[in-house]
Each structure stands twice: as structure tokens, then as C-alpha cells.
Design a protein around this motif. Structure first.
Motif, mmCIF file in Angstrom:
data_model
loop_
_atom_site.group_PDB
_atom_site.id
_atom_site.type_symbol
_atom_site.label_atom_id
_atom_site.label_comp_id
_atom_site.label_asym_id
_atom_site.label_seq_id
_atom_site.Cartn_x
_atom_site.Cartn_y
_atom_site.Cartn_z
ATOM 1 N N ILE A 161 0.840 -1.204 0.000
ATOM 2 C CA ILE A 161 0.000 0.000 0.000
ATOM 3 C C ILE A 161 0.876 1.254 0.000
ATOM 4 N N LYS A 162 1.880 1.285 0.858
ATOM 5 C CA LYS A 162 2.756 2.462 0.945
ATOM 6 C C LYS A 162 3.534 2.690 -0.348
ATOM 7 N N ARG A 163 3.805 1.619 -1.054
ATOM 8 C CA ARG A 163 4.530 1.762 -2.328
ATOM 9 C C ARG A 163 3.689 2.542 -3.338
ATOM 10 N N PHE A 164 2.394 2.276 -3.376
ATOM 11 C CA PHE A 164 1.517 2.904 -4.358
ATOM 12 C C PHE A 164 0.774 4.125 -3.819
ATOM 13 N N ALA A 165 0.701 4.249 -2.501
ATOM 14 C CA ALA A 165 0.049 5.409 -1.882
ATOM 15 C C ALA A 165 0.881 5.841 -0.675
ATOM 16 N N PRO A 166 2.036 6.463 -0.915
ATOM 17 C CA PRO A 166 2.963 6.781 0.168
ATOM 18 C C PRO A 166 2.391 7.689 1.255
ATOM 19 N N SER A 167 1.376 8.468 0.931
ATOM 20 C CA SER A 167 0.800 9.363 1.936
ATOM 21 C C SER A 167 -0.309 8.698 2.760
ATOM 22 N N ALA A 168 -0.641 7.460 2.447
ATOM 23 C CA ALA A 168 -1.680 6.752 3.195
ATOM 24 C C ALA A 168 -1.242 6.541 4.641
ATOM 25 N N PHE A 169 -2.182 6.690 5.556
ATOM 26 C CA PHE A 169 -1.930 6.428 6.976
ATOM 27 C C PHE A 169 -2.478 5.038 7.266
ATOM 28 N N ILE A 170 -1.610 4.131 7.710
ATOM 29 C CA ILE A 170 -2.005 2.739 7.925
ATOM 30 C C ILE A 170 -2.053 2.425 9.411
ATOM 31 N N THR A 171 -3.225 1.983 9.856
ATOM 32 C CA THR A 171 -3.413 1.508 11.219
ATOM 33 C C THR A 171 -3.584 0.000 11.164
ATOM 34 N N PHE A 172 -2.889 -0.693 12.037
ATOM 35 C CA PHE A 172 -2.942 -2.163 12.089
ATOM 36 C C PHE A 172 -3.473 -2.565 13.458
ATOM 37 N N ILE A 173 -4.603 -3.259 13.476
ATOM 38 C CA ILE A 173 -5.158 -3.791 14.724
ATOM 39 C C ILE A 173 -4.871 -5.277 14.756
ATOM 40 N N THR A 174 -4.259 -5.718 15.856
ATOM 41 C CA THR A 174 -3.899 -7.127 16.000
ATOM 42 C C THR A 174 -4.026 -7.537 17.463
ATOM 43 N N ALA A 175 -3.849 -8.802 17.727
ATOM 44 C CA ALA A 175 -3.871 -9.296 19.100
ATOM 45 C C ALA A 175 -2.741 -8.632 19.886
ATOM 46 N N LYS A 176 -3.009 -8.334 21.151
ATOM 47 C CA LYS A 176 -2.017 -7.625 21.979
ATOM 48 C C LYS A 176 -0.657 -8.301 21.982
ATOM 49 N N GLU A 177 -0.640 -9.622 21.948
ATOM 50 C CA GLU A 177 0.651 -10.317 22.016
ATOM 51 C C GLU A 177 1.515 -10.130 20.776
ATOM 52 N N PHE A 178 0.947 -9.607 19.685
ATOM 53 C CA PHE A 178 1.707 -9.408 18.451
ATOM 54 C C PHE A 178 2.102 -7.952 18.212
ATOM 55 N N THR A 179 1.659 -7.048 19.053
ATOM 56 C CA THR A 179 1.914 -5.623 18.785
ATOM 57 C C THR A 179 3.390 -5.267 18.761
ATOM 58 N N SER A 180 4.193 -5.884 19.610
ATOM 59 C CA SER A 180 5.615 -5.538 19.649
ATOM 60 C C SER A 180 6.328 -5.868 18.335
ATOM 61 N N LEU A 181 5.779 -6.775 17.563
ATOM 62 C CA LEU A 181 6.369 -7.125 16.273
ATOM 63 C C LEU A 181 6.119 -6.049 15.218
ATOM 64 N N LEU A 182 5.096 -5.249 15.422
ATOM 65 C CA LEU A 182 4.673 -4.300 14.395
ATOM 66 C C LEU A 182 5.022 -2.852 14.695
ATOM 67 N N VAL A 183 5.330 -2.537 15.921
ATOM 68 C CA VAL A 183 5.521 -1.150 16.341
ATOM 69 C C VAL A 183 6.570 -0.420 15.500
ATOM 70 N N ASP A 184 7.664 -1.044 15.173
ATOM 71 C CA ASP A 184 8.731 -0.379 14.429
ATOM 72 C C ASP A 184 8.702 -0.655 12.929
ATOM 73 N N HIS A 185 7.611 -1.213 12.442
ATOM 74 C CA HIS A 185 7.513 -1.484 11.004
ATOM 75 C C HIS A 185 7.475 -0.147 10.251
ATOM 76 N N PRO A 186 8.320 0.028 9.245
ATOM 77 C CA PRO A 186 8.423 1.325 8.574
ATOM 78 C C PRO A 186 7.183 1.744 7.788
ATOM 79 N N HIS A 187 6.288 0.828 7.477
ATOM 80 C CA HIS A 187 5.117 1.163 6.671
ATOM 81 C C HIS A 187 3.812 1.144 7.459
ATOM 82 N N ILE A 188 3.888 0.935 8.752
ATOM 83 C CA ILE A 188 2.692 0.937 9.595
ATOM 84 C C ILE A 188 2.794 2.142 10.521
ATOM 85 N N ASP A 189 1.794 3.010 10.434
ATOM 86 C CA ASP A 189 1.839 4.262 11.184
ATOM 87 C C ASP A 189 1.331 4.134 12.621
ATOM 88 N N LYS A 190 0.376 3.253 12.841
ATOM 89 C CA LYS A 190 -0.186 3.085 14.179
ATOM 90 C C LYS A 190 -0.538 1.615 14.388
#
Length: 77
Positions: free
Chosen positions: A24-53
Motif C-alpha cells: 500500500i505504501k509503495r503505491f500510496a505513500p501518503s496513506a496512513f495505515i493503522t494495524f489492529i492485531t492481538a495484543k501479544e503481536f503488537t511488539s512485532l509491528l511497532v517499528d515497522h516502517p510502513h505501519i503508522d499506528k
């Protein structure tokens, strides 16, 4: 544009969903991406360069789950 990605199940599914955020970020770089996941997986996603929240979600049974999900969606801006 605000895009919401949801993935609650297994760790492998969550990791695979991150490629969607990158695509998504490749084709829409200004898009704001929120990822909702199980609490136990959040630490894996926090520093992902293409996920904003990242929002951690704790699943419950029955109607409590629906109420909890509704409350979580209020965190999306």
C-alpha cells in the motif's frame, strides 16, 4: 487516506499481512495505515516502517468481544 488492516489470528498470518502495508505504501505513500492485531503481536509491528499506528486488541467471548472491538475502533483517527 486512512487504511485499516486487521489480523488477530496466528503469528504467521500477522507477519504475512505486513507485506500488504508495504504494498500500500509503495503505491500510496501518503496513506496512513493503522494495524489492529492481538495484543501479544503488537511488539512485532511497532517499528515497522510502513505501519503508522498499531493497536493491540484483547479478544473476549461473545458480546463482550463486539463491545471491545467497537471501543478499539474509536482509537482510530
Amino acid at each position: 487516506m486512512h487504511i485499516l488492516l486487521l489480523r488477530f489470528s496466528s503469528l504467521g498470518d500477522v507477519v504475512m499481512q505486513t507485506s500488504m502495508a508495504s504494498w500500500i505504501k509503495r503505491f500510496a505513500p501518503s496513506a496512513f495505515i493503522t494495524f489492529i492485531t492481538a495484543k501479544e503481536f503488537t511488539s512485532l509491528l511497532v517499528d515497522h516502517p510502513h505501519i503508522d499506528k498499531v493497536i493491540g486488541y484483547e479478544r473476549q467471548k461473545g458480546l463482550k468481544d463486539l463491545k471491545n472491538l467497537r471501543n478499539v475502533t474509536r482509537q482510530i483517527h
